[in-house]
Design a protein around this motif. Structure first.
Motif, mmCIF file in Angstrom:
data_model
loop_
_atom_site.group_PDB
_atom_site.id
_atom_site.type_symbol
_atom_site.label_atom_id
_atom_site.label_comp_id
_atom_site.label_asym_id
_atom_site.label_seq_id
_atom_site.Cartn_x
_atom_site.Cartn_y
_atom_site.Cartn_z
ATOM 1 N N CYS A 129 -44.592 -28.762 10.194
ATOM 2 C CA CYS A 129 -44.882 -29.014 11.606
ATOM 3 C C CYS A 129 -45.629 -30.335 11.774
ATOM 4 C CB CYS A 129 -45.693 -27.855 12.167
ATOM 5 S SG CYS A 129 -46.179 -28.075 13.902
ATOM 6 N N GLU A 133 -44.411 -33.822 13.794
ATOM 7 C CA GLU A 133 -45.165 -34.386 14.915
ATOM 8 C C GLU A 133 -45.512 -35.854 14.661
ATOM 9 O OE1 GLU A 133 -46.012 -33.358 17.835
ATOM 10 O OE2 GLU A 133 -45.509 -31.219 17.790
ATOM 11 N N ARG A 214 -54.440 -35.499 20.563
ATOM 12 C CA ARG A 214 -53.373 -34.490 20.552
ATOM 13 C C ARG A 214 -52.846 -34.267 19.138
ATOM 14 N NH1 ARG A 214 -48.081 -33.851 20.262
ATOM 15 N NH2 ARG A 214 -47.749 -36.062 19.805
ATOM 16 N N VAL A 218 -52.460 -30.609 16.833
ATOM 17 C CA VAL A 218 -51.140 -29.966 16.825
ATOM 18 C C VAL A 218 -50.996 -29.034 15.627
ATOM 19 C CG1 VAL A 218 -50.006 -31.861 18.044
ATOM 20 C CG2 VAL A 218 -50.128 -31.892 15.540
ATOM 21 N N CYS A 219 -50.006 -28.168 15.723
ATOM 22 C CA CYS A 219 -49.624 -27.293 14.606
ATOM 23 C C CYS A 219 -50.784 -26.410 14.143
ATOM 24 C CB CYS A 219 -49.090 -28.119 13.438
ATOM 25 S SG CYS A 219 -47.725 -29.218 13.886
#
Length: 236
Positions: A129, A133, A214, A218-219
């Protein structure tokens, strides 16, 4: 402003040598315009695609980037180099009566990107992931480079067309080639390089503090969980 001044100075020197006749052209002007052809500029822009490199750690990428906020780390990086080449050729005539020369230059301008390299830190496993990203973020940078090149080509092409307008250039004997080369070296080359450099403003707009924040979240915190151990090793 300095660029404009330099170009106008050369235009003034590379002007018409004598007043136009009643028919609108001097015999020398008619000979130049009718026999040696028109001034022409051709533009090409090329890129050689891109490749993904996963060999650097995020510490290595941070060092590769150089200028960055203290304490920050670079998870991915996209790099290329803009290259500009200008070739000049053309026919020339000399007027024995006035000592002036005319030349119909043919400028071949090439804007070029070698392969764009998209780096993702080796701590991030391809397919994970976090990797996806970071790669998606860097692909935005890649797209900016690829989309900008034809836009720069049009700006430069339009500027060249306005400057030369298909007409020969005139100057005192023995000077026309040197003056044209000076215009290219001190006017056109810096202008084109500045135009190509404008892509970096668009690139910087992607790397906002909000975007970095961000990516850090994430993930389900996967990015932070991978870089924290590396940070501790680096600091010990």
């Amino acid at each position: 402003m300095k660029l404009l001044f330099a170009l106008l100075m050369v235009v003034a020197v590379l002007g018409d040598p004598t007043p136009a006749s009643a028919a609108g052209r001097t015999p020398f002007q008619a000979s130049c315009e009718d026999t040696i052809g028109k001034s022409v500029s051709s533009m090409t822009s090329t890129n050689e695609g891109y490749r993904v490199d996963n060999t650097y750690s995020f510490h290595g990428l941070s060092a590769l980037k150089g200028n960055r906020t203290p304490g920050s780390y670079v998870l991915g990086l996209t790099r290329t180099e803009s290259r500009v080449t200008i070739g000049v050729r053309g026919r020339m005539l000399t007027d024995p009566a006035t000592g002036y020369e005319c030349v119909a230059p043919r400028l071949d301008v090439r804007l070029h990107y070698p392969p764009i390299v998209v780096y993702v830190g080796r701590e991030f496993k391809p397919g994970s992931c976090a990797y996806k990203e970071i790669l998606a973020h860097e692909m935005r940078h890649r797209d900016i480079y690829l989309e900008f090149l034809p836009r720069a080509e049009k700006v430069v092409s339009d500027a060249l067309a306005r400057r030369f307008e298909g007409k020969p250039l005139y100057a005192p004997g023995g000077q026309v080639r040197n003056l044209l080369q000076r215009e290219i070296d001190t006017g056109w080359m810096p202008f084109i390089k500045r135009e190509m450099g404008k892509v970096e403003v668009l690139q910087a707009a992607i790397d906002t503090p909000q975007e970095y924040a961000r990516l850090g979240k994430v993930c389900a915190g996967e990015v932070q969980s991978l870089i924290r151990p590396a940070k501790r090793i680096k600091n010990t």
